[in-house]
Motif scaffolding. Structure first.
Motif, short mmCIF file in Angstrom:
data_model
loop_
_atom_site.label_atom_id
_atom_site.label_comp_id
_atom_site.label_asym_id
_atom_site.label_seq_id
_atom_site.Cartn_x
_atom_site.Cartn_y
_atom_site.Cartn_z
N PRO A 178 30.16 -48.52 80.85
CA PRO A 178 29.37 -47.91 81.92
C PRO A 178 27.87 -48.13 81.78
CG PRO A 178 29.84 -46.24 80.29
CD PRO A 178 30.51 -47.52 79.81
N TYR A 179 27.44 -48.85 80.74
CA TYR A 179 26.02 -48.99 80.44
C TYR A 179 25.27 -49.86 81.45
CZ TYR A 179 27.77 -46.92 76.24
OH TYR A 179 28.40 -46.07 75.37
N GLY A 180 25.98 -50.73 82.15
CA GLY A 180 25.33 -51.60 83.11
C GLY A 180 25.13 -51.00 84.48
N GLU A 181 25.64 -49.79 84.68
CA GLU A 181 25.54 -49.17 86.00
C GLU A 181 24.08 -49.04 86.43
OE1 GLU A 181 27.54 -45.41 85.82
OE2 GLU A 181 29.50 -46.34 85.46
N GLU A 182 23.84 -49.34 87.69
CA GLU A 182 22.52 -49.21 88.28
C GLU A 182 22.08 -47.75 88.19
OE1 GLU A 182 19.34 -51.01 90.01
OE2 GLU A 182 21.23 -52.07 90.24
N GLY A 183 20.86 -47.52 87.74
CA GLY A 183 20.30 -46.18 87.70
C GLY A 183 20.78 -45.31 86.55
N ALA A 184 21.65 -45.84 85.69
CA ALA A 184 22.14 -45.06 84.56
C ALA A 184 21.00 -44.82 83.56
CB ALA A 184 23.29 -45.80 83.87
N LEU A 185 21.08 -43.72 82.87
CA LEU A 185 20.11 -43.42 81.80
C LEU A 185 20.90 -43.02 80.56
CD1 LEU A 185 17.47 -41.55 83.94
CD2 LEU A 185 17.14 -43.72 82.74
N ARG A 186 21.66 -44.00 80.03
CA ARG A 186 22.59 -43.74 78.93
C ARG A 186 22.18 -44.32 77.59
NH1 ARG A 186 26.39 -44.87 83.16
NH2 ARG A 186 27.74 -43.07 83.42
N SER A 187 21.38 -45.39 77.61
CA SER A 187 21.17 -46.14 76.37
C SER A 187 19.82 -46.83 76.36
CB SER A 187 22.28 -47.19 76.22
OG SER A 187 22.07 -48.24 77.16
N VAL A 188 19.59 -47.56 75.29
CA VAL A 188 18.36 -48.34 75.16
C VAL A 188 18.19 -49.32 76.32
CG1 VAL A 188 19.38 -50.16 73.72
CG2 VAL A 188 16.95 -49.62 73.49
N ALA A 189 19.27 -49.71 76.96
CA ALA A 189 19.19 -50.63 78.10
C ALA A 189 18.41 -50.03 79.26
CB ALA A 189 20.60 -51.00 78.57
N ASP A 190 18.26 -48.72 79.27
CA ASP A 190 17.61 -48.03 80.38
C ASP A 190 16.20 -47.56 80.07
OD1 ASP A 190 20.08 -48.13 81.94
OD2 ASP A 190 20.82 -46.70 80.46
N ILE A 191 15.69 -47.85 78.88
CA ILE A 191 14.37 -47.36 78.50
C ILE A 191 13.29 -48.34 78.96
CG2 ILE A 191 12.86 -46.74 76.58
CD1 ILE A 191 15.42 -45.95 75.06
N VAL A 192 12.48 -47.85 79.89
CA VAL A 192 11.38 -48.65 80.41
C VAL A 192 10.06 -47.88 80.35
CG1 VAL A 192 12.85 -50.07 81.90
CG2 VAL A 192 11.89 -47.94 82.78
N SER A 193 10.12 -46.62 79.91
CA SER A 193 8.92 -45.77 79.88
C SER A 193 9.20 -44.57 78.98
CB SER A 193 8.61 -45.28 81.29
OG SER A 193 9.65 -44.40 81.73
N PRO A 194 8.15 -43.83 78.63
CA PRO A 194 8.38 -42.60 77.86
C PRO A 194 9.29 -41.61 78.61
CG PRO A 194 6.07 -43.22 77.74
CD PRO A 194 6.72 -44.13 78.74
N GLU A 195 9.19 -41.58 79.93
CA GLU A 195 10.02 -40.68 80.72
C GLU A 195 11.49 -41.07 80.65
OE1 GLU A 195 5.92 -40.63 81.70
OE2 GLU A 195 7.26 -42.33 82.04
N SER A 196 11.77 -42.36 80.78
CA SER A 196 13.17 -42.79 80.71
C SER A 196 13.72 -42.60 79.30
CB SER A 196 13.34 -44.24 81.19
OG SER A 196 12.55 -45.13 80.43
#
Length: 190
Positions: A153-171
């Motif tokens: 499920p890590y590739g799902e659009e808009g997911a915030l599950r893993s390092v794959a989703d970190i783009v900022s301190p907020e994420s």
């Protein structure tokens, strides 16, 4: 494309520019904070002079272990993780000509093939391979067919599950919240 995982400009630049650094960061991402894991390749480079598969594989294991142990340590388990890094680098030399990016570029693989290749690497189980594939697709420019499905499920659009989703301190904060909730749910299920 520029990665923003560690909060350290030099470490993030190395991850962005060096595919092996990114792969090693993922390998180190266990039982330490994500930022610590992904900052590890910069520490390796500073202490050994390179983040290159052949160079790391060829280092004396005791000298490499000492590089891991220097303060601040590359990982909280320097012995086992130094060995894992060298083993992974040797596999890359033996099977991929030392080129980490070949895992996702050689012969224009689709997502399922990259996942298969990643899972064959020492230290990469199914979950780690899926997270890394999602990171490649979401932030590193990999566009092989079916990468989202293969990394689910890590590739799902808009997911915030893993390092794959970190783009900022907020994420990063949102990913931490998700991981904390997952750990609590797993503990409650026991």
């Amino acid at each position: 494309m520029a990665l923003h995982i560690t909060g350290d400009t030099a470490a993030d630049s190395l991850l962005t520019d060096n595919p092996l650094a990114l792969l090693l960061g993922m390998l180190l991402d266990q039982q330490v904070p994500m930022e610590t894991a992904f900052a590890g390749p910069l520490k390796i480079e500073q202490r050994t002079g390179a983040v290159d598969a052949a160079a790391i594989a060829g280092l004396d294991p005791e000298a490499f272990l000492e590089a891991f142990r220097q303060t601040p340590a590359v990982h909280r388990f320097p012995g086992s993780m130094a060995t894992r890094v060298q083993t992974l680098c040797q596999e890359l030399v033996d099977s991929w000509g030392g080129d980490a990016a070949a895992l996702w570029t050689r012969d224009a693989p689709d997502g399922a093939e990259v996942l298969r290749r990643l899972q064959k690497l020492p230290g990469f189980g199914e979950q780690k391979a899926k997270i890394f594939l999602a990171l490649l697709g979401k932030q590193y420019g990999f566009a092989g067919a079916g990468w989202r499905e293969a990394s689910a499920p890590y590739g799902e659009e808009g997911a915030l599950r893993s390092v794959a989703d970190i783009v900022s301190p907020e994420s990063l904060a949102k990913v931490r919240e998700h991981k904390k909730a997952m750990k609590a749910a797993a503990k409650a299920a026991k």
